[in-house]
Design a protein around this motif. Structure first.
Motif, PDB file in Angstrom:
ATOM      1  N   ARG A  15      27.663  33.576   9.284  1.00 49.47           N
ATOM      2  CA  ARG A  15      27.494  34.277  10.558  1.00 49.47           C
ATOM      3  C   ARG A  15      27.491  35.779  10.302  1.00 49.47           C
ATOM      4  O   ARG A  15      28.500  36.333   9.875  1.00 49.47           O
ATOM      5  CB  ARG A  15      28.629  33.892  11.494  1.00 49.47           C
ATOM      6  CG  ARG A  15      28.774  34.771  12.713  1.00 49.47           C
ATOM      7  CD  ARG A  15      27.811  34.347  13.824  1.00 49.47           C
ATOM      8  NE  ARG A  15      27.729  35.345  14.869  1.00 49.47           N
ATOM      9  CZ  ARG A  15      28.571  35.485  15.874  1.00 49.47           C
ATOM     10  NH1 ARG A  15      29.610  34.688  15.979  1.00 49.47           N
ATOM     11  NH2 ARG A  15      28.390  36.420  16.776  1.00 49.47           N
ATOM     12  N   SER A  57      33.431  32.028  10.627  1.00 45.19           N
ATOM     13  CA  SER A  57      32.492  32.327  11.712  1.00 45.19           C
ATOM     14  C   SER A  57      33.137  32.189  13.090  1.00 45.19           C
ATOM     15  O   SER A  57      32.717  32.850  14.032  1.00 45.19           O
ATOM     16  CB  SER A  57      31.248  31.458  11.608  1.00 45.19           C
ATOM     17  OG  SER A  57      31.575  30.096  11.790  1.00 45.19           O
ATOM     18  N   ALA A  88      34.272  35.562  14.439  1.00 44.14           N
ATOM     19  CA  ALA A  88      33.266  36.627  14.508  1.00 44.14           C
ATOM     20  C   ALA A  88      33.516  37.570  15.682  1.00 44.14           C
ATOM     21  O   ALA A  88      33.429  38.792  15.525  1.00 44.14           O
ATOM     22  CB  ALA A  88      31.863  36.038  14.581  1.00 44.14           C
TER      23      ALA A  88
END
Length: 109
Positions: free
Chosen positions: A3, A83, A86
């Motif tokens: 990501r 991820s 994030a």
């Protein structure tokens, strides 16, 4: 799945001064990572680009900082396991990234 995060940190320092300040402060990144002293930050300058490999808690993250005249572009490639974080990581970069990386240590005693 990886990501990517991209953040722009605006500044009014000019390219050379921003580069100098980032170079002076990159060692502080470890203090802001999970695992503290066990975290490892490897940095390598290529012109006005700083490439980072950050390892903490068994995960390695690649980051790239492009120093420009009025901003620093930060790109972070989060591995799949990270991820999920994030959003908070991006928010932290936007809120404190400029303070951490562009702090002027030359004026402190």
């Amino acid at each position: 799945m990886e990501r990517p995060i991209e953040v722009e940190l605006p500044h009014k320092l000019g390219r050379d001064e921003a580069h100098r300040r980032i170079a002076d402060n990159v060692h502080k990144l470890r203090d802001h990572l999970p695992g503290g002293a066990a975290a490892h930050v490897q940095s390598n300058w290529s012109g006005e680009t700083l490439n980072l490999d950050i390892t903490a808690m068994g995960q390695t993250v690649a980051a790239r900082l492009d120093v420009e005249e009025t901003k620093v572009r930060v790109r972070v490639a989060l591995p799949g396991m990270l991820s999920f974080f994030a959003g908070p990581i991006e928010a932290a970069l936007k809120a404190k990234g400029g303070d951490l990386l562009l702090e002027d240590k030359s004026k402190k005693s």
